[in-house]
Design a protein around this motif. Structure first.
Motif, PDB file in Angstrom:
ATOM      1  N   GLY A   1      44.167  19.239  28.669  1.00 45.04           N
ATOM      2  CA  GLY A   1      43.155  19.282  27.621  1.00 45.04           C
ATOM      3  C   GLY A   1      41.771  18.934  28.125  1.00 45.04           C
ATOM      4  O   GLY A   1      41.594  18.359  29.197  1.00 45.04           O
ATOM      5  N   PRO A   2      40.749  19.266  27.341  1.00 45.42           N
ATOM      6  CA  PRO A   2      39.363  19.081  27.786  1.00 45.42           C
ATOM      7  C   PRO A   2      38.961  17.632  28.020  1.00 45.42           C
ATOM      8  O   PRO A   2      38.183  17.333  28.930  1.00 45.42           O
ATOM      9  CB  PRO A   2      38.539  19.733  26.677  1.00 45.42           C
ATOM     10  N   GLY A   3      39.479  16.720  27.206  1.00 42.32           N
ATOM     11  CA  GLY A   3      39.126  15.308  27.392  1.00 42.32           C
ATOM     12  C   GLY A   3      39.627  14.778  28.722  1.00 42.32           C
ATOM     13  O   GLY A   3      38.902  14.063  29.437  1.00 42.32           O
ATOM     14  N   LEU A   4      40.855  15.129  29.065  1.00 44.16           N
ATOM     15  CA  LEU A   4      41.416  14.686  30.332  1.00 44.16           C
ATOM     16  C   LEU A   4      40.640  15.287  31.503  1.00 44.16           C
ATOM     17  O   LEU A   4      40.348  14.611  32.478  1.00 44.16           O
ATOM     18  CB  LEU A   4      42.891  15.089  30.393  1.00 44.16           C
ATOM     19  N   MET A   5      40.283  16.580  31.377  1.00 44.85           N
ATOM     20  CA  MET A   5      39.538  17.238  32.455  1.00 44.85           C
ATOM     21  C   MET A   5      38.150  16.623  32.634  1.00 44.85           C
ATOM     22  O   MET A   5      37.673  16.465  33.765  1.00 44.85           O
ATOM     23  CB  MET A   5      39.413  18.734  32.173  1.00 44.85           C
ATOM     24  N   ALA A   6      37.502  16.268  31.529  1.00 44.56           N
ATOM     25  CA  ALA A   6      36.189  15.636  31.632  1.00 44.56           C
ATOM     26  C   ALA A   6      36.291  14.328  32.414  1.00 44.56           C
ATOM     27  O   ALA A   6      35.479  14.045  33.301  1.00 44.56           O
ATOM     28  CB  ALA A   6      35.615  15.384  30.239  1.00 44.56           C
ATOM     29  N   ALA A   7      37.317  13.537  32.094  1.00 45.38           N
ATOM     30  CA  ALA A   7      37.499  12.260  32.787  1.00 45.38           C
ATOM     31  C   ALA A   7      37.822  12.479  34.267  1.00 45.38           C
ATOM     32  O   ALA A   7      37.328  11.759  35.137  1.00 45.38           O
ATOM     33  CB  ALA A   7      38.613  11.460  32.113  1.00 45.38           C
ATOM     34  N   GLN A   8      38.637  13.493  34.556  1.00 48.33           N
ATOM     35  CA  GLN A   8      39.021  13.764  35.944  1.00 48.33           C
ATOM     36  C   GLN A   8      37.808  14.196  36.781  1.00 48.33           C
ATOM     37  O   GLN A   8      37.592  13.706  37.892  1.00 48.33           O
ATOM     38  CB  GLN A   8      40.094  14.854  35.982  1.00 48.33           C
ATOM     39  N   LEU A   9      37.004  15.097  36.257  1.00 45.73           N
ATOM     40  CA  LEU A   9      35.848  15.569  37.017  1.00 45.73           C
ATOM     41  C   LEU A   9      34.792  14.474  37.161  1.00 45.73           C
ATOM     42  O   LEU A   9      34.128  14.383  38.211  1.00 45.73           O
ATOM     43  CB  LEU A   9      35.263  16.818  36.353  1.00 45.73           C
ATOM     44  N   ARG A  10      34.655  13.643  36.157  1.00 51.36           N
ATOM     45  CA  ARG A  10      33.722  12.513  36.279  1.00 51.36           C
ATOM     46  C   ARG A  10      34.212  11.523  37.342  1.00 51.36           C
ATOM     47  O   ARG A  10      33.402  10.901  38.042  1.00 51.36           O
ATOM     48  CB  ARG A  10      33.572  11.818  34.926  1.00 51.36           C
ATOM     49  N   HIS A  11      35.526  11.383  37.450  1.00 49.20           N
ATOM     50  CA  HIS A  11      36.113  10.511  38.469  1.00 49.20           C
ATOM     51  C   HIS A  11      35.739  11.000  39.867  1.00 49.20           C
ATOM     52  O   HIS A  11      35.328  10.208  40.726  1.00 49.20           O
ATOM     53  CB  HIS A  11      37.630  10.487  38.284  1.00 49.20           C
ATOM     54  N   ILE A  12      35.863  12.296  40.084  1.00 47.83           N
ATOM     55  CA  ILE A  12      35.484  12.877  41.375  1.00 47.83           C
ATOM     56  C   ILE A  12      33.998  12.677  41.626  1.00 47.83           C
ATOM     57  O   ILE A  12      33.576  12.267  42.720  1.00 47.83           O
ATOM     58  CB  ILE A  12      35.834  14.376  41.415  1.00 47.83           C
ATOM     59  N   ALA A  13      33.193  12.960  40.604  1.00 53.43           N
ATOM     60  CA  ALA A  13      31.742  12.840  40.748  1.00 53.43           C
ATOM     61  C   ALA A  13      31.328  11.406  41.061  1.00 53.43           C
ATOM     62  O   ALA A  13      30.397  11.171  41.843  1.00 53.43           O
ATOM     63  CB  ALA A  13      31.055  13.331  39.481  1.00 53.43           C
ATOM     64  N   SER A  14      32.017  10.439  40.468  1.00 55.31           N
ATOM     65  CA  SER A  14      31.653   9.036  40.708  1.00 55.31           C
ATOM     66  C   SER A  14      31.873   8.654  42.165  1.00 55.31           C
ATOM     67  O   SER A  14      31.061   7.920  42.748  1.00 55.31           O
ATOM     68  CB  SER A  14      32.453   8.111  39.783  1.00 55.31           C
ATOM     69  N   HIS A  15      32.956   9.144  42.770  1.00 57.99           N
ATOM     70  CA  HIS A  15      33.193   8.879  44.189  1.00 57.99           C
ATOM     71  C   HIS A  15      32.125   9.534  45.053  1.00 57.99           C
ATOM     72  O   HIS A  15      31.674   8.957  46.048  1.00 57.99           O
ATOM     73  CB  HIS A  15      34.577   9.387  44.604  1.00 57.99           C
ATOM     74  N   ALA A  16      31.721  10.746  44.674  1.00 60.57           N
ATOM     75  CA  ALA A  16      30.688  11.442  45.439  1.00 60.57           C
ATOM     76  C   ALA A  16      29.344  10.733  45.299  1.00 60.57           C
ATOM     77  O   ALA A  16      28.603  10.570  46.279  1.00 60.57           O
ATOM     78  CB  ALA A  16      30.581  12.892  44.981  1.00 60.57           C
ATOM     79  N   ARG A  17      29.020  10.298  44.098  1.00 62.76           N
ATOM     80  CA  ARG A  17      27.746   9.611  43.874  1.00 62.76           C
ATOM     81  C   ARG A  17      27.701   8.270  44.581  1.00 62.76           C
ATOM     82  O   ARG A  17      26.624   7.806  44.973  1.00 62.76           O
ATOM     83  CB  ARG A  17      27.493   9.430  42.376  1.00 62.76           C
ATOM     84  N   ALA A  18      28.864   7.656  44.781  1.00 61.71           N
ATOM     85  CA  ALA A  18      28.945   6.385  45.510  1.00 61.71           C
ATOM     86  C   ALA A  18      28.965   6.609  47.018  1.00 61.71           C
ATOM     87  O   ALA A  18      29.058   5.645  47.780  1.00 61.71           O
ATOM     88  CB  ALA A  18      30.188   5.615  45.081  1.00 61.71           C
ATOM     89  N   HIS A  19      28.898   7.870  47.429  1.00 65.53           N
ATOM     90  CA  HIS A  19      28.919   8.232  48.853  1.00 65.53           C
ATOM     91  C   HIS A  19      30.212   7.813  49.539  1.00 65.53           C
ATOM     92  O   HIS A  19      30.226   7.593  50.751  1.00 65.53           O
ATOM     93  CB  HIS A  19      27.707   7.637  49.583  1.00 65.53           C
ATOM     94  N   ARG A  20      31.281   7.727  48.746  1.00 63.43           N
ATOM     95  CA  ARG A  20      32.582   7.409  49.343  1.00 63.43           C
ATOM     96  C   ARG A  20      33.264   8.658  49.875  1.00 63.43           C
ATOM     97  O   ARG A  20      34.049   8.594  50.817  1.00 63.43           O
ATOM     98  CB  ARG A  20      33.491   6.713  48.304  1.00 63.43           C
TER      99      ARG A  20
END
Length: 278
Positions: free
Chosen positions: A173-192
């Protein structure tokens, strides 16, 4: 550690070679580090071969035969197999934990190390429709424990290429996908991690066809794990590893830059979030 075999269980050629290497090394009075020094590799790598995580390669087998005075015994064993079929992903997870750098490709789903718990649960359940809840819980727990590798701020280095299909394949569902993609983005923004998206417009240049993980080690040769439906293979034959590196680099060249990719991932997350609110 090597998996024990049940009484009467068939033993694979790789398992036999691993046990023989350990037996002959001990009989020669050598430690793993001692044998490693004599054949110009590390004790850690000898240990990986002895516990079945890495296959015995012919070029090393020749050196081992010379040091252990075993004729061409290990060389003949090494030539009997080209890759290691992975029946228990725990072996690959142990190698991941030892790697200095990981290079992953996701063809349709988010790679395991970057999956949220909810996303992982949905993926596990969709592939195991009749498994009891306890079994799904154990699989999800194992995957989440793997993801703890990213709790270390620097090691292993992780570079991920996601085909755009990963962003567009709606899981749970869309809510789960939003959380998943934000999770990926947060790691990228943290330069991890570094993330690139191979867009549909890249055509076949951005497609590797399956899940691929290239593992680099400080004290052992590179290894590649590939996974298809119901089976995975662990490869470290130099020509095969070089071939996977070449294909990975071609996909990386065809992918969007990390900055543009991050914008696309976050944009897709917002689209999913808006759909979830409707």
């Amino acid at each position: 550690m090597a998996k024990s075999k049940g009484e009467g269980a068939a033993q694979s050629p790789e398992e036999f070679a691993s046990e023989e290497l350990r037996r002959h090394r001990i009989a020669a009075g050598l430690t793993q580090e001692g044998l490693g020094e004599r054949i110009f590799t590390s004790g850690s790598y000898i240990g990986q071969m002895e516990c079945g995580q890495r296959r015995l390669r012919p070029e090393l087998a020749r050196l081992i035969d010379k040091e252990l005075k075993t004729g061409d015994y290990f060389f003949r064993l090494a030539r009997s197999f080209k890759s290691k079929q992975v029946d228990d992903f725990a072996d690959v997870a142990e190698l991941e934990a030892r790697a200095a750098a990981l290079y992953e490709y996701g063809a349709a789903l988010v790679p395991g190390l970057l999956q949220t718990e909810d996303y992982a649960r949905e993926v596990m359940r969709s592939a195991n429709l009749t498994r009891l809840a306890e079994g799904i819980d154990a699989m999800v727990s194992f995957r989440r424990n793997r993801a703890r590798l990213l709790d270390d701020p620097t090691t292993p280095e992780l570079w991920v290429i996601l085909h755009e299909a990963v962003l567009r394949t709606e899981v749970g569902g869309p809510g789960l996908m939003a959380a998943q993609l934000r999770h990926i983005a947060s790691h990228a923004r943290a330069h991890r991690i570094a993330v690139q998206v191979a867009p549909f417009s890249a055509g076949s240049h951005g497609v590797l066809g399956a899940c691929v993980v290239i593992m680099q080690f400080a004290d052992a040769p590179d290894a590649v794990y590939t996974e298809g439906p119901c089976v995975g293979h662990l490869l470290d034959e130099p020509d095969l590893v070089r071939g996977h590196w070449k294909r990975y680099e071609l996909a990386r060249a065809a992918a969007l830059s990390p900055a543009v990719s991050l914008t696309l991932i976050e944009s897709a997350a917002e689209e999913y979030a808006k759909c979830a609110q409707m």
